[in-house]
Design a protein around this motif. Structure first.
Motif, PDB file in Angstrom:
ATOM      1  N   PRO A  23      13.799 -44.813  64.558  1.00 53.86           N
ATOM      2  CA  PRO A  23      13.163 -43.756  63.756  1.00 53.86           C
ATOM      3  C   PRO A  23      13.295 -42.410  64.447  1.00 53.86           C
ATOM      4  O   PRO A  23      13.235 -42.316  65.681  1.00 53.86           O
ATOM      5  CB  PRO A  23      11.701 -44.208  63.693  1.00 53.86           C
ATOM      6  CG  PRO A  23      11.498 -44.980  64.958  1.00 53.86           C
ATOM      7  CD  PRO A  23      12.815 -45.639  65.278  1.00 53.86           C
ATOM      8  N   ALA A  24      13.459 -41.368  63.663  1.00 57.76           N
ATOM      9  CA  ALA A  24      13.695 -40.042  64.235  1.00 57.76           C
ATOM     10  C   ALA A  24      12.546 -39.588  65.124  1.00 57.76           C
ATOM     11  O   ALA A  24      12.762 -38.951  66.163  1.00 57.76           O
ATOM     12  CB  ALA A  24      13.928 -39.037  63.106  1.00 57.76           C
ATOM     13  N   HIS A  25      11.315 -39.908  64.728  1.00 57.48           N
ATOM     14  CA  HIS A  25      10.164 -39.384  65.473  1.00 57.48           C
ATOM     15  C   HIS A  25      10.055 -39.970  66.878  1.00 57.48           C
ATOM     16  O   HIS A  25       9.342 -39.435  67.728  1.00 57.48           O
ATOM     17  CB  HIS A  25       8.869 -39.657  64.700  1.00 57.48           C
ATOM     18  CG  HIS A  25       8.530 -41.112  64.574  1.00 57.48           C
ATOM     19  ND1 HIS A  25       7.933 -41.833  65.578  1.00 57.48           N
ATOM     20  CD2 HIS A  25       8.725 -41.984  63.550  1.00 57.48           C
ATOM     21  CE1 HIS A  25       7.759 -43.079  65.189  1.00 57.48           C
ATOM     22  NE2 HIS A  25       8.230 -43.207  63.962  1.00 57.48           N
ATOM     23  N   ALA A  26      10.765 -41.084  67.144  1.00 57.32           N
ATOM     24  CA  ALA A  26      10.640 -41.747  68.443  1.00 57.32           C
ATOM     25  C   ALA A  26      11.663 -41.259  69.462  1.00 57.32           C
ATOM     26  O   ALA A  26      11.607 -41.654  70.625  1.00 57.32           O
ATOM     27  CB  ALA A  26      10.783 -43.257  68.265  1.00 57.32           C
ATOM     28  N   VAL A  27      12.584 -40.399  69.030  1.00 60.70           N
ATOM     29  CA  VAL A  27      13.727 -40.053  69.876  1.00 60.70           C
ATOM     30  C   VAL A  27      13.724 -38.564  70.187  1.00 60.70           C
ATOM     31  O   VAL A  27      13.477 -37.734  69.304  1.00 60.70           O
ATOM     32  CB  VAL A  27      15.050 -40.435  69.170  1.00 60.70           C
ATOM     33  CG1 VAL A  27      16.247 -40.113  70.057  1.00 60.70           C
ATOM     34  CG2 VAL A  27      15.043 -41.906  68.787  1.00 60.70           C
ATOM     35  N   GLU A  28      14.019 -38.226  71.437  1.00 55.42           N
ATOM     36  CA  GLU A  28      14.282 -36.836  71.796  1.00 55.42           C
ATOM     37  C   GLU A  28      15.680 -36.491  71.290  1.00 55.42           C
ATOM     38  O   GLU A  28      16.666 -37.139  71.662  1.00 55.42           O
ATOM     39  CB  GLU A  28      14.222 -36.654  73.311  1.00 55.42           C
ATOM     40  CG  GLU A  28      14.580 -35.245  73.764  1.00 55.42           C
ATOM     41  CD  GLU A  28      14.853 -35.171  75.255  1.00 55.42           C
ATOM     42  OE1 GLU A  28      15.613 -34.278  75.674  1.00 55.42           O
ATOM     43  OE2 GLU A  28      14.317 -36.034  75.992  1.00 55.42           O
ATOM     44  N   MET A  29      15.780 -35.481  70.425  1.00 51.36           N
ATOM     45  CA  MET A  29      17.034 -35.191  69.744  1.00 51.36           C
ATOM     46  C   MET A  29      18.017 -34.435  70.645  1.00 51.36           C
ATOM     47  O   MET A  29      18.243 -33.237  70.512  1.00 51.36           O
ATOM     48  CB  MET A  29      16.768 -34.422  68.452  1.00 51.36           C
ATOM     49  CG  MET A  29      16.155 -35.279  67.365  1.00 51.36           C
ATOM     50  SD  MET A  29      17.221 -36.685  66.959  1.00 51.36           S
ATOM     51  CE  MET A  29      16.073 -37.732  66.075  1.00 51.36           C
ATOM     52  N   SER A  30      18.587 -35.200  71.575  1.00 53.93           N
ATOM     53  CA  SER A  30      19.655 -34.707  72.437  1.00 53.93           C
ATOM     54  C   SER A  30      20.501 -35.914  72.803  1.00 53.93           C
ATOM     55  O   SER A  30      20.031 -37.059  72.714  1.00 53.93           O
ATOM     56  CB  SER A  30      19.087 -34.058  73.701  1.00 53.93           C
ATOM     57  OG  SER A  30      18.462 -35.031  74.520  1.00 53.93           O
ATOM     58  N   PRO A  31      21.761 -35.729  73.216  1.00 56.78           N
ATOM     59  CA  PRO A  31      22.575 -36.888  73.604  1.00 56.78           C
ATOM     60  C   PRO A  31      21.895 -37.749  74.664  1.00 56.78           C
ATOM     61  O   PRO A  31      21.873 -38.981  74.551  1.00 56.78           O
ATOM     62  CB  PRO A  31      23.864 -36.244  74.122  1.00 56.78           C
ATOM     63  CG  PRO A  31      23.977 -34.973  73.332  1.00 56.78           C
ATOM     64  CD  PRO A  31      22.569 -34.485  73.187  1.00 56.78           C
ATOM     65  N   ALA A  32      21.322 -37.118  75.686  1.00 53.72           N
ATOM     66  CA  ALA A  32      20.647 -37.893  76.733  1.00 53.72           C
ATOM     67  C   ALA A  32      19.417 -38.605  76.184  1.00 53.72           C
ATOM     68  O   ALA A  32      19.121 -39.750  76.560  1.00 53.72           O
ATOM     69  CB  ALA A  32      20.257 -36.975  77.888  1.00 53.72           C
ATOM     70  N   GLY A  33      18.687 -37.932  75.274  1.00 55.77           N
ATOM     71  CA  GLY A  33      17.491 -38.542  74.703  1.00 55.77           C
ATOM     72  C   GLY A  33      17.813 -39.763  73.857  1.00 55.77           C
ATOM     73  O   GLY A  33      17.113 -40.786  73.927  1.00 55.77           O
ATOM     74  N   VAL A  34      18.871 -39.679  73.057  1.00 52.54           N
ATOM     75  CA  VAL A  34      19.278 -40.828  72.238  1.00 52.54           C
ATOM     76  C   VAL A  34      19.722 -41.976  73.133  1.00 52.54           C
ATOM     77  O   VAL A  34      19.341 -43.137  72.933  1.00 52.54           O
ATOM     78  CB  VAL A  34      20.403 -40.423  71.265  1.00 52.54           C
ATOM     79  CG1 VAL A  34      20.913 -41.647  70.503  1.00 52.54           C
ATOM     80  CG2 VAL A  34      19.913 -39.357  70.289  1.00 52.54           C
ATOM     81  N   ALA A  35      20.541 -41.664  74.147  1.00 56.19           N
ATOM     82  CA  ALA A  35      21.035 -42.707  75.047  1.00 56.19           C
ATOM     83  C   ALA A  35      19.885 -43.388  75.777  1.00 56.19           C
ATOM     84  O   ALA A  35      19.859 -44.622  75.913  1.00 56.19           O
ATOM     85  CB  ALA A  35      22.021 -42.101  76.047  1.00 56.19           C
ATOM     86  N   ARG A  36      18.925 -42.599  76.247  1.00 56.18           N
ATOM     87  CA  ARG A  36      17.790 -43.182  76.972  1.00 56.18           C
ATOM     88  C   ARG A  36      16.999 -44.113  76.063  1.00 56.18           C
ATOM     89  O   ARG A  36      16.621 -45.216  76.460  1.00 56.18           O
ATOM     90  CB  ARG A  36      16.884 -42.074  77.506  1.00 56.18           C
ATOM     91  CG  ARG A  36      15.693 -42.606  78.318  1.00 56.18           C
ATOM     92  CD  ARG A  36      14.792 -41.491  78.819  1.00 56.18           C
ATOM     93  NE  ARG A  36      15.536 -40.531  79.616  1.00 56.18           N
ATOM     94  CZ  ARG A  36      15.854 -39.303  79.216  1.00 56.18           C
ATOM     95  NH1 ARG A  36      15.476 -38.882  78.009  1.00 56.18           N
ATOM     96  NH2 ARG A  36      16.538 -38.493  79.990  1.00 56.18           N
ATOM     97  N   TRP A  37      16.740 -43.681  74.821  1.00 61.18           N
ATOM     98  CA  TRP A  37      15.949 -44.514  73.903  1.00 61.18           C
ATOM     99  C   TRP A  37      16.658 -45.840  73.624  1.00 61.18           C
ATOM    100  O   TRP A  37      16.040 -46.907  73.646  1.00 61.18           O
ATOM    101  CB  TRP A  37      15.709 -43.752  72.598  1.00 61.18           C
ATOM    102  CG  TRP A  37      14.785 -44.478  71.662  1.00 61.18           C
ATOM    103  CD1 TRP A  37      13.440 -44.342  71.563  1.00 61.18           C
ATOM    104  CD2 TRP A  37      15.152 -45.487  70.718  1.00 61.18           C
ATOM    105  NE1 TRP A  37      12.930 -45.190  70.614  1.00 61.18           N
ATOM    106  CE2 TRP A  37      13.971 -45.916  70.077  1.00 61.18           C
ATOM    107  CE3 TRP A  37      16.358 -46.075  70.355  1.00 61.18           C
ATOM    108  CZ2 TRP A  37      13.964 -46.897  69.097  1.00 61.18           C
ATOM    109  CZ3 TRP A  37      16.350 -47.058  69.373  1.00 61.18           C
ATOM    110  CH2 TRP A  37      15.162 -47.460  68.753  1.00 61.18           C
ATOM    111  N   VAL A  38      17.961 -45.785  73.362  1.00 63.56           N
ATOM    112  CA  VAL A  38      18.707 -47.011  73.050  1.00 63.56           C
ATOM    113  C   VAL A  38      18.696 -47.967  74.239  1.00 63.56           C
ATOM    114  O   VAL A  38      18.441 -49.171  74.094  1.00 63.56           O
ATOM    115  CB  VAL A  38      20.150 -46.669  72.633  1.00 63.56           C
ATOM    116  CG1 VAL A  38      20.999 -47.942  72.552  1.00 63.56           C
ATOM    117  CG2 VAL A  38      20.159 -45.952  71.290  1.00 63.56           C
ATOM    118  N   LEU A  39      18.964 -47.446  75.434  1.00 64.94           N
ATOM    119  CA  LEU A  39      19.016 -48.315  76.610  1.00 64.94           C
ATOM    120  C   LEU A  39      17.648 -48.922  76.920  1.00 64.94           C
ATOM    121  O   LEU A  39      17.546 -50.107  77.271  1.00 64.94           O
ATOM    122  CB  LEU A  39      19.535 -47.529  77.818  1.00 64.94           C
ATOM    123  CG  LEU A  39      21.031 -47.171  77.769  1.00 64.94           C
ATOM    124  CD1 LEU A  39      21.400 -46.251  78.929  1.00 64.94           C
ATOM    125  CD2 LEU A  39      21.894 -48.434  77.808  1.00 64.94           C
TER     126      LEU A  39
END
Length: 625
Positions: A76-92
């Motif tokens: 969900p969009a609200h759970a992620v920091e909208m930056s490449p590093a933020g997306v990568a961190r959330w997924v990992l």
């Protein structure tokens, strides 16, 4: 019901069978092919407005993935920091189920590919409108590195696709699924799967949901809860079931048994209530009826209400099929506010009339005048439809069909285009509920004429003749006289329809007692406000039956309390609270309340009287809206 756990969508609390029959028509074949590495496109875009059912599609895919033993990653969009590093961190962190201090895009892609190569992976990115800042990075740098067994499911509005114009390679890989409302058979299937069998209940959820999956699930779950609840609760809801369901639509899980239309709270309910009073609205007009601060505070929430329909040019409407039950709820919970808001709408639209929206404004003005002068119950509206008896030129006979197949009311209308004179005559009435519809129809015709002549046969029964005369006086008719065996009334509209509409809804002071007596009557009613039996014996209640068209002491009580809660009772802060604490809460004597408010007895009684005077003005709309 759904909850988010470590980024994954976990379904919990759903009734078995509710979703199992797949009434949503989710196109799962592409998912099966893609996760097995056999098909393009690898990107599916679920396009739909707020509450249109995008999450239901995602949930259905989750169930399918669990059945097929494919992995599913919900982001969900609200759970992620909208930056490449933020997306990568959330997924990992989601895949590893532990915090990650540093994260790179290559690590994210490698671990997602490893998962996909084992069992296939569906990656759902919800609320994709909010992914705008990383959209290009995802398309150009992440997607080319990912395994063909990873299916991207993006859920957002139609606007997002405008950002992709010019990216032919990306568009060739995207399949768009535009979410459509569920049809009648699909809605019935969902309801029956949940254990709802009564045709009346199915018809009600069909009407209120408008095929919106999110709303439908809320209504179905609410009905299931109600059917298994205490019989006393079911009895209390009774015929107000639509208002219980509207409460659930706006406040899912609420155990309040009836929608209160924002009573006592600064919520989006008030905006929905006010917007429902007219066929369409825009933000500027709504801010003119309510205060701009309240509209600004709740506008975004209003726009996510699934039954708000957006049109070109910034025009919106509450879905027509649900406006009537919402207005009925207003009449039960906030009857004074409903009339106050209608008057505010009328004055505003008259001020704004003209220009390219002139025809729209005039139609709304007519509807408001009809509702203010001759309100009708929703049940009457369902059968109160005029239709011409014949298609001949000249005088036309109009009929409203009755409940027994015969006519309820019949009337002849003749419009002389040369003299711009409208003549109404030959009224035949067989069912009394239809009487207000005669005058509602007449109001709809007034904008087309300059003079109206209303004829009543002299042998009309005295009781009916008296009621017709009272209604005609309410509409501004004058010059009652006898002409050739008929009682004739005249209405001069030469000053213009809008001038008549503005003046006709103003209170007729000649029909009211002197102001001092009226204030005394209001105070007498306040003394017994907690007892509807005693209220029904007050002089104010007898007057209210004529002035407000009330026949219920309960609604009379609610109307006074609504005005006490909502009306402007003056600038002194203790006015409203003073009346409420003395008459409703009975929190003490005049002397003790004067001490609590830290004022002298003289100031207390002066403020007390001024507050009752302002309440009287509000109850009878003696001041301008």
């Amino acid at each position: 019901m759904e909850r988010l756990e470590m980024g994954r969508l976990v379904v919990s609390g759903t009734r078995p069978g509710l979703m199992s029959a797949d009434p949503w028509g989710v196109p799962t074949p592409w998912a099966a092919e893609a996760v097995n590495g056999h098909a393009l496109p690898r990107v599916v875009y679920l396009a739909g407005g707020p509450g249109s059912g995008k999450t239901f599609y995602v949930r259905q895919l989750l169930e399918w993935a669990q059945h097929e033993e494919a992995d599913f990653l919900y982001t969900p969009a609200h759970a992620v920091e909208m930056s490449p590093a933020g997306v990568a961190r959330w997924v990992l962190e989601t895949l590893r189920k532990e915090p990650v201090s540093t994260a790179t895009v290559l690590e994210m892609v490698r671990e997602m590919n490893q998962v996909a190569d084992r069992r296939g992976l569906i990656w759902a990115l919800d609320d994709y409108d909010q992914w705008y800042s990383v959209d290009r990075w995802l398309r150009e740098q992440v997607f080319p590195l990912m395994s063909p067994r990873i299916v991207w499911v993006l859920a957002g509005s139609d606007r997002v696709r405008g950002h992709w114009v010019g990216d032919a390679d990306w568009l060739s890989r995207v399949s768009t699924v535009t979410i459509q409302p569920l049809d009648g058979p699909q809605i019935e299937q969902v309801a029956r799967n949940a254990g709802i069998r009564e045709s009346e209940d199915i018809a009600l959820v069909t009407k209120l949901s408008q095929g919106n999956p999110k709303v439908l699930q809320t209504l179905v779950h609410s009905l299931v809860w109600l059917k298994t609840s205490d019989p006393l609760v079911q009895k209390r809801i009774g015929r107000h079931l639509p208002l219980f369901l509207i409460e659930q639509m706006l406040h899912r899980g609420s155990r309040r048994l009836r929608w209160r239309a924002g009573w006592g709270h600064d919520t989006v309910d008030t905006l929905i209530a006010v917007a429902s009073l007219v066929p369409w609205f825009d933000r500027r007009l709504l801010s003119g009826v309510l205060d701009a601060h309240r509209v600004r505070k709740h506008w975004d929430e209003l726009m996510t209400f699934p039954l708000v329909i957006e049109h070109a040019g910034g025009i919106y409407q509450i879905a027509p099929e649900v406006r009537a039950p919402i207005q009925e709820g207003l009449g039960l919970s906030r009857p004074w506010s409903r009339e106050w808001w209608r008057r505010r709408w009328l004055n505003l639209l008259i001020q704004e009339s003209g220009g390219e929206r002139a025809a729209l404004y005039e139609a709304q003005i007519t509807a408001l005048v009809q509702d203010l002068l001759f309100p009708v119950h929703e049940a009457d509206c369902r059968v109160g439809r005029w239709h011409p008896k014949d298609g001949k030129a000249g005088p036309r006979e109009y009929v409203i069909d009755g409940n027994d197949g015969d006519f309820a009311v019949r009337i002849t209308v003749e419009h002389n285009l040369t003299s711009r004179c409208l003549t109404i005559r030959d009224i035949e009435l067989s069912e009394w509920w239809a009487l207000p519809h005669i005058f509602r129809m007449a109001v709809a015709l007034f904008s087309q004429t300059a003079f109206v002549r209303w004829e009543i046969a002299i042998d009309t029964p005295a009781g009916l003749r008296e009621i017709l005369s009272a209604y005609l006086r309410r509409m501004g008719f004058r010059d009652e006289r006898i002409e050739m065996g008929r009682i004739v009334w005249h209405l001069d509209l030469s000053a213009g329809y809008l001038a008549w509409a503005r003046d006709v809804v103003k209170p007729r002071l000649s029909d009211l007692p002197p102001k001092t007596r009226l204030v005394d009557w209001v105070q007498q009613a306040l003394h017994v406000i907690r007892d509807t039996g005693s209220l029904s014996e007050t002089a104010l209640y007898q007057l209210a039956g004529q002035a407000w068209g009330l026949t219920s002491a309960e609604i009379f009580q609610v109307r006074i309390l609504d005005a006490l809660h909502s009306a402007d009772l003056g600038d002194w802060p203790e006015g409203r609270e003073l009346l409420y604490r003395y008459y409703v809460e009975r929190a003490g004597s005049h002397e003790s309340l004067a001490e609590q408010f830290h004022v002298s007895r003289a100031t207390y009684f002066r403020n007390h009287r001024r507050a009752i005077e302002r309440l009287t003005d509000a109850l009878f709309f003696l001041t301008e809206s």
